[in-house]
Design an enzyme around this catalytic site. Structure first.
Site, PDB file in Angstrom:
ATOM      1  N   THR A 112      -0.589  -1.379   9.562  1.00  0.00           N
ATOM      2  CA  THR A 112      -0.613  -2.835   9.738  1.00  0.00           C
ATOM      3  C   THR A 112      -0.276  -3.593   8.467  1.00  0.00           C
ATOM      4  O   THR A 112       0.349  -4.649   8.524  1.00  0.00           O
ATOM      5  CB  THR A 112      -1.999  -3.274  10.244  1.00  0.00           C
ATOM      6  OG1 THR A 112      -3.001  -2.835   9.329  1.00  0.00           O
ATOM      7  CG2 THR A 112      -2.280  -2.687  11.612  1.00  0.00           C
ATOM      8  N   CYS A 113      -0.704  -3.069   7.325  1.00  0.00           N
ATOM      9  CA  CYS A 113      -0.482  -3.799   6.074  1.00  0.00           C
ATOM     10  C   CYS A 113       0.988  -3.848   5.689  1.00  0.00           C
ATOM     11  O   CYS A 113       1.399  -4.746   4.959  1.00  0.00           O
ATOM     12  CB  CYS A 113      -1.289  -3.172   4.937  1.00  0.00           C
ATOM     13  SG  CYS A 113      -3.072  -3.365   5.150  1.00  0.00           S
ATOM     14  N   PHE A 114       1.749  -2.885   6.139  1.00  0.00           N
ATOM     15  CA  PHE A 114       3.152  -2.799   5.726  1.00  0.00           C
ATOM     16  C   PHE A 114       4.122  -3.072   6.874  1.00  0.00           C
ATOM     17  O   PHE A 114       5.334  -3.011   6.682  1.00  0.00           O
ATOM     18  CB  PHE A 114       3.438  -1.409   5.137  1.00  0.00           C
ATOM     19  CG  PHE A 114       2.523  -1.042   4.009  1.00  0.00           C
ATOM     20  CD1 PHE A 114       2.709  -1.576   2.741  1.00  0.00           C
ATOM     21  CD2 PHE A 114       1.452  -0.186   4.214  1.00  0.00           C
ATOM     22  CE1 PHE A 114       1.860  -1.251   1.694  1.00  0.00           C
ATOM     23  CE2 PHE A 114       0.586   0.143   3.179  1.00  0.00           C
ATOM     24  CZ  PHE A 114       0.796  -0.397   1.913  1.00  0.00           C
TER      25      PHE A 114
END
Length: 829
Positions: free
Chosen positions: A796-798
């Site tokens: 999700t962060c990337f």
């Protein structure tokens, strides 16, 4: 208008009849006397008013006097009074012309030329001193005035003394307090005494316009937002927040709605057990310029002076430097020598703000020189500017913001031309690889760029229609990032500061417990950690956090929010919740906006109008509650008095009184305003106060209500083809059969399942204001040998979607559907 709160006083003060006093929330009352109050002050024993240059005093209740006296008019012969300051048992009166009168003893003395005075402390200015310097003198435990050295360079424009503490206000709006802190009256998150002036950190960046000290409490106002802050001793309600605790940090609150729309705060007054706010009706620009100010502060370099200097080239240069400019301009070598001397004299921590005028003068001199000399001196000037301490540099940026367009363009041109020349030399191999001067030029241009952006935003506050949503959102993000960086420069954070540790099973309770600790620095970025899970929050985890928190708020057993038949959510008006519940709801929403995340709470447009201090309409109510709106609309349109009376309606909704004694007041044709009929005033005021706390950058006020709604709730437009167009690929390509199968399955999904994919992928199903083009979607093929047994994964962060190489489209469909439907953890952090 005069607002007041705290210990009981005579209704109307004798200025107006008691029945004309309006009663608001938190014990705050207001009165509009027929004879305009020009100035007032409150001490321990009495309160004094100035009307048309005449003084009236009213004795207050005390331990040995259980009733108030009548308003008494002082006989002062021909003296017209412009300022009154009440102390313990006496008062100081300042007449026009500088004469000082002591009220009790009726003696008169002259103290040079007094322009601002407080019982216990005074600021003096010699009218013959053309340099306009100002200093703060302290007389505590000393027989002669003594300079407070630590405030010498802070450009103090206002001071106030309490029982045992002092507050000062700088020209830039920064508040310093020192002295006794036992009641929290210093605002430093503690009850400790301070022996040296210290910045009130919670107010930093708010550009405070007024500060005043009571005996054990302090009041602060911010003109731009029309908020009043209080901190210190709560006794007798003098903080105006209904909280029976000492407050050691500033507590913001709004006064009556009509104050926000029609009036501006002219003066705050804090007595021993009372607080007052004197309001004047807002005037047009021309009228405002001519309106006399009875509480003029310390004489300092003001905006009007700077505007005149920068618009009239021959007058804004200091006389000594102007003569240098005129006499030596024809002799370049001598001009260079003078400029070099000026540059050498520059101090990173100048004594006063006036010395920064040199930084306005020098570019004007340098830009007229020849290329070689101009470049060398520009390099030296850039270095000197960057050596300034951060606070002084901010003041210089304010000076730049007031420059006329041609001067600002010349400033940009000077550094841009020097940068271009240096880049050309490097590209031609004519200079070594030392690029420090080039980096300095870029930093100066960045500072000027920020000044221009802030100037544009100030214009957008007045004319929000001048830019589209995306442009304003980009400016908001830029200023937010600048504020975060500025905060990092001022505060040293430890590893756990602003780090929110959350259990998925108790996300709401954990969040409330964290916020109640009052340790969060709202100017910094939030970092979320899910307990028991690996992952670093690079926006993915915090996006997921706000998505989960939205669900928890709707299921909250306290039922702070209720879902209407229109599916919109609104504050529960039954009055069973604590005020703090609505406050923390506002904090959470403000934090989401400041941290660039979405709250999946479908508030009506009316909420955003009220946040922007705009009046909701009946159409807004119709969006929220169609049935109630239609009934109300019929009521408002009914012309026959008898029909309205026969409805037997009163001012209650679901048992909640909308106005005082609402269940006893029948709705008539003359009082049927829909604003009164659908009020949740108390809940909204606490929500609004929390929202301002959670989002300390108030530049969001440049948005329209519809735009603010989209920023907080996300765009309602799902352009799914745009998501496909913005995708990139790793270890595969758009032409691979696996990728073709994926997009075939995706577009077969229902709207609900497409949104589930967004939640799985990003932690939220909200669409950015700029659309899916601002979402990163990198699809990476996984070549693991057991692909048929694996589920798709999301980082999700990337924005990375890992897709195993399935053998056929049916397997892909089953695995993807299982992943988005049953994964409690949204991908991987």
């Amino acid at each position: 208008m005069l607002c007041f709160w705290g210990a009981q006083v005579r209704e109307g003060f004798g200025l107006e009849q008691p029945d004309k006093v309006k009663h608001g929330n938190s014990g705050i009352r207001s009165v509009c006397p027929k004879s305009k109050v020009q100035d007032m002050s409150a001490g321990r024993s009495f309160v004094g008013f100035i009307r048309d240059g005449q003084v009236s005093v009213l004795r207050l209740r005390s331990e040995d006097c259980d009733h108030d006296g009548k308003l008494k008019h002082l006989q002062l012969k021909n003296d017209r009074i412009r300022l009154i300051v009440c102390g313990g048992d006496g008062a100081v009166l300042l007449a026009y012309g500088g004469k000082v009168l002591i009220m009790d003893k009726s003696t008169v003395c002259r103290l040079n030329y007094i322009i601002q005075c407080y019982c216990g402390c005074c600021v003096s200015h010699d009218k013959h001193d053309e340099a306009m310097t100002n200093v703060l003198f302290c007389t505590t435990d000393r027989h002669v005035p003594t300079v407070v050295n630590s405030l010498n360079q802070k450009k103090i424009v206002s001071i106030s003394c309490g029982g045992e503490h002092t507050a000062t206000l700088s020209k830039g709006g920064t508040v310093f307090t020192f002295g006794s802190g036992g009641s929290g009256q210093l605002g430093h998150k503690s009850f400790k005494d301070e022996h040296h002036p210290r910045v009130v950190a919670e107010l930093w960046g708010s550009e405070v316009s007024q500060v005043t000290c009571g005996r054990h409490h302090t009041l602060v106002s911010v003109a731009s937002s029309k908020l009043i802050y209080s901190f210190g001793c709560w006794m007798q309600g003098k903080l105006g927040n209904c909280k029976m605790i000492k407050k050691s940090v500033p507590f913001p609150y709004l006064l009556h709605t009509e104050c926000n729309h029609e009036y501006t705060i002219e003066k705050l007054i804090a007595g021993e057990n009372h607080s007052f706010a004197l309001f004047f009706k807002e005037l047009g620009n021309e009228s405002a310029k001519s309106k006399p100010n009875p509480i003029r502060g310390v004489l300092t370099l003001n905006d009007r002076m700077i505007d005149r200097w920068v618009s009239e080239r021959d007058s804004w240069l200091p006389f000594s430097f102007m003569s240098v400019y005129e006499i030596h301009l024809s002799c370049i070598s001598q001009v260079v020598m003078v400029v070099q001397q000026m540059l050498r004299s520059l101090n990173p921590s100048p004594f006063g703000e006036e010395s920064l005028r040199l930084y306005i003068l020098l570019p004007e001199l340098i830009r007229r020189l020849q290329k070689q000399q101009r470049t060398e001196l520009t390099e030296a000037l850039a270095s000197k500017i960057l050596e300034l301490n951060p606070a002084v540099r901010k003041v210089l940026e304010k000076y730049w913001s007031r420059l006329p367009d041609d001067c600002l363009k010349s400033l940009v041109k000077l550094f841009r031309k020097a940068s271009a020349e240096m880049i050309g030399q490097i590209s031609r191999g004519e200079m070594n690889q030392d690029t420090q001067h080039l980096e300095n030029f870029m930093q100066i241009l960045q500072m000027i760029y920020q000044v221009i952006i802030v100037g544009i935003i100030q214009i957008l506050f007045k004319f929000p229609f001048a830019a589209d949503t995306v442009s304003k959102w980009r400016m908001f993000r830029y200023l937010r990032d600048e504020r975060i960086q500025s905060s990092r420069d001022r505060f040293i954070l430890n590893d756990n500061m602003n780090k929110l540790l959350i259990n998925r099973e108790s996300v709401l309770m954990d969040t409330l417990e964290y916020l109640r600790q009052d340790i969060h620095l709202f100017f910094h970025q939030l970092e979320v950690v899910f307990i028991g899970e690996n992952g670093i929050d690079m926006r993915g985890l915090s996006a997921e956090f706000f998505s989960l928190l939205s669900q928890s708020l709707l299921k909250w057993e306290k039922k702070v929010l209720e879902v209407h038949e229109s599916s919109l959510v609104w504050f529960n008006p039954d009055g069973m919740q604590d005020d703090s519940d609505f406050y923390y709801l506002g904090v959470i929403c403000g934090m989401a906006l400041y941290n660039h995340h979405y709250i999946n709470l479908d508030f009506p447009l009316a909420l955003y109008k009220k946040l922007l201090q705009l009046s909701p309409t009946l159409n807004d109510l119709e969006d929220l509650s169609p049935v109630e709106a239609r009934s109300l609309k019929s009521l408002l349109e009914e012309d026959e008095d008898e029909v309205v009376d026969m409805l037997f309606l009163d001012f209650t909704v679901k048992g909640q009184e909308l106005i005082p004694n609402g269940n006893q007041i029948p709705v008539t044709k003359s009082n049927r305003s829909h604003k009164q009929l659908c009020s949740v005033k108390n809940q909204f005021e606490h929500f609004s106060r929390g929202f301002f706390k959670g989002c300390p950058l108030d530049f969001w006020r440049m948005f329209h209500p519809e735009e603010l709604q989209e920023l907080l709730h996300g765009s309602p437009k799902y352009e799914w083809k745009e998501l496909q167009q913005c995708a990139s690929y790793e270890k595969c390509s758009a032409s691979d059969q696996l990728i073709k199968n994926f997009w075939t399955v995706f577009f077969e999904f229902t709207e609900e399942n497409k949104r589930k994919f967004l939640i799985f992928m990003y932690g939220t199903d909200r669409v950015p204001v700029e659309g899916f083009s601002k979402r990163s979607l990198k699809i990476s093929q996984s070549d693991c040998p057991d692909a048929e047994d694996r589920l798709p994964e999301a980082q999700t962060c990337f924005g990375k979607f890992i897709l195993p190489k399935y053998s056929d489209i049916n397997t892909l469909r089953d695995k993807l559907m299982h992943a988005i439907s049953f994964c409690e953890v949204f991908g991987r952090g």
